[in-house]
Design a protein around this motif. Structure first.
Motif, short mmCIF file in Angstrom:
data_model
loop_
_atom_site.label_atom_id
_atom_site.label_comp_id
_atom_site.label_asym_id
_atom_site.label_seq_id
_atom_site.Cartn_x
_atom_site.Cartn_y
_atom_site.Cartn_z
N THR A 34 0.37 2.09 -7.84
CA THR A 34 0.81 3.67 -7.59
C THR A 34 0.90 3.83 -6.24
O THR A 34 0.47 3.12 -5.21
CB THR A 34 -0.16 4.39 -8.21
N PRO A 35 1.46 5.03 -5.66
CA PRO A 35 1.24 5.23 -4.21
C PRO A 35 0.38 5.39 -3.65
O PRO A 35 0.09 4.93 -2.47
CB PRO A 35 2.26 6.63 -4.17
N ASP A 36 -0.78 5.89 -4.15
CA ASP A 36 -2.17 5.97 -3.67
C ASP A 36 -2.70 4.43 -3.40
O ASP A 36 -3.31 4.12 -2.16
CB ASP A 36 -3.31 6.79 -4.38
N LEU A 37 -2.49 3.70 -4.34
CA LEU A 37 -3.23 2.34 -4.24
C LEU A 37 -2.30 1.50 -3.22
O LEU A 37 -2.70 0.66 -2.63
CB LEU A 37 -3.05 1.37 -5.62
N LYS A 38 -0.82 1.76 -2.97
CA LYS A 38 -0.25 1.06 -2.13
C LYS A 38 -0.61 1.71 -0.57
O LYS A 38 -0.40 0.75 0.49
CB LYS A 38 1.35 1.45 -2.25
N LYS A 39 -0.82 2.94 -0.39
CA LYS A 39 -1.36 3.20 0.97
C LYS A 39 -2.72 2.54 1.17
O LYS A 39 -2.95 2.17 2.23
CB LYS A 39 -1.53 4.89 0.80
N ILE A 40 -3.55 2.59 0.19
CA ILE A 40 -4.82 1.64 0.46
C ILE A 40 -4.78 0.45 0.86
O ILE A 40 -5.03 -0.10 1.78
CB ILE A 40 -5.85 1.97 -0.83
N ALA A 41 -3.73 -0.21 0.30
CA ALA A 41 -3.47 -1.77 0.60
C ALA A 41 -2.85 -1.85 1.91
O ALA A 41 -3.17 -2.63 2.53
CB ALA A 41 -2.44 -2.19 -0.66
N LYS A 42 -1.80 -0.75 2.08
CA LYS A 42 -1.26 -0.98 3.50
C LYS A 42 -2.20 -0.66 4.52
O LYS A 42 -2.42 -1.38 5.71
CB LYS A 42 -0.23 0.29 3.69
N ASP A 43 -3.05 0.10 4.37
CA ASP A 43 -4.25 0.66 5.41
C ASP A 43 -5.35 -0.78 5.49
O ASP A 43 -5.31 -1.34 6.91
CB ASP A 43 -5.00 1.72 4.98
N TYR A 44 -5.67 -1.43 4.66
CA TYR A 44 -6.15 -2.51 4.48
C TYR A 44 -5.58 -3.74 5.20
O TYR A 44 -6.23 -4.38 6.29
CB TYR A 44 -6.56 -2.91 3.12
N PHE A 45 -4.34 -3.95 4.83
CA PHE A 45 -3.59 -5.01 5.71
C PHE A 45 -3.30 -5.00 7.15
O PHE A 45 -3.34 -5.60 7.66
CB PHE A 45 -2.30 -5.33 4.83
N ASN A 46 -3.11 -3.62 7.47
CA ASN A 46 -2.71 -3.29 8.79
C ASN A 46 -4.22 -3.29 9.43
O ASN A 46 -4.23 -3.86 10.64
CB ASN A 46 -2.46 -1.83 9.00
N LYS A 47 -5.37 -3.01 9.06
CA LYS A 47 -6.67 -3.22 9.73
C LYS A 47 -6.90 -4.69 9.69
O LYS A 47 -7.31 -5.03 10.47
CB LYS A 47 -7.88 -2.41 8.74
N LYS A 48 -6.60 -5.50 8.65
CA LYS A 48 -6.80 -6.90 8.84
C LYS A 48 -6.25 -7.54 10.13
O LYS A 48 -6.44 -8.35 10.67
CB LYS A 48 -6.34 -7.76 7.58
N ALA A 49 -4.85 -7.19 10.09
CA ALA A 49 -3.91 -7.45 11.25
C ALA A 49 -4.32 -7.42 12.53
O ALA A 49 -4.33 -7.98 13.49
CB ALA A 49 -2.50 -7.26 10.83
N LYS A 50 -4.81 -5.96 12.58
CA LYS A 50 -5.49 -5.63 13.92
C LYS A 50 -6.73 -6.45 14.30
O LYS A 50 -6.81 -6.85 15.35
CB LYS A 50 -5.91 -4.11 13.91
N ASP A 51 -7.67 -6.64 13.18
CA ASP A 51 -8.87 -7.57 13.54
C ASP A 51 -8.42 -8.87 13.95
O ASP A 51 -8.85 -9.52 14.86
CB ASP A 51 -9.68 -7.51 12.19
N HIS A 52 -7.44 -9.51 13.31
CA HIS A 52 -7.03 -10.71 13.86
C HIS A 52 -6.41 -10.88 15.03
O HIS A 52 -6.38 -11.86 15.81
CB HIS A 52 -5.78 -11.41 12.78
N LYS A 53 -5.62 -10.03 15.35
CA LYS A 53 -4.87 -9.77 16.75
C LYS A 53 -5.96 -9.76 17.95
O LYS A 53 -5.83 -10.24 18.76
CB LYS A 53 -4.07 -8.38 16.80
N GLU A 54 -7.15 -8.85 17.67
CA GLU A 54 -8.15 -8.59 18.66
C GLU A 54 -8.75 -10.06 18.78
O GLU A 54 -9.34 -10.65 19.75
CB GLU A 54 -9.18 -7.38 18.08
#
Length: 102
Positions: A34-54
């Motif tokens: 669903t669009p809400d779950l996709k937004k949650i997943a996108k936020d999660y993966f963006n956060k994980k990418a940011k953590d790995h970049k740091e």
């Protein structure tokens, strides 16, 4: 003999860790319908990418520092941190690519 055994063990560990995503990540990808779950997943993966970049930036900083000791040991430490930084950069790119799919 020990080097051969260590090489084989290291190869097996790497072969089992080809994907950057854990089982939880794969479940999140599969269940984001669903669009809400996709937004949650996108936020999660963006956060994980940011953590790995740091984390990669931290390792790059450590690779540039002298840790003292003998030259060969210091060079080995720098190589270790450089490899860790490269690995974190690759994982950050994988997480960012997955976030962009949502």
């Amino acid at each position: 003999m020990k080097k051969t055994l260590a090489t084989i063990l290291f190869s097996l560990i790497l072969a089992g860790n080809i994907s950057a995503f854990t089982d939880l990540d794969n479940l999140l990808i599969a269940e984001a319908t669903t669009p809400d779950l996709k937004k949650i997943a996108k936020d999660y993966f963006n956060k994980k990418a940011k953590d790995h970049k740091e984390l990669a930036e931290k390792y790059k900083s450590l690779a540039g520092q002298s840790h003292g000791g003998k030259a060969t040991a210091d060079a080995a430490e720098k190589d270790k941190y450089k490899k860790l930084a490269d690995h974190c950069d690759k994982e950050a790119a994988a997480y960012k690519a997955q976030a962009d799919k949502f």
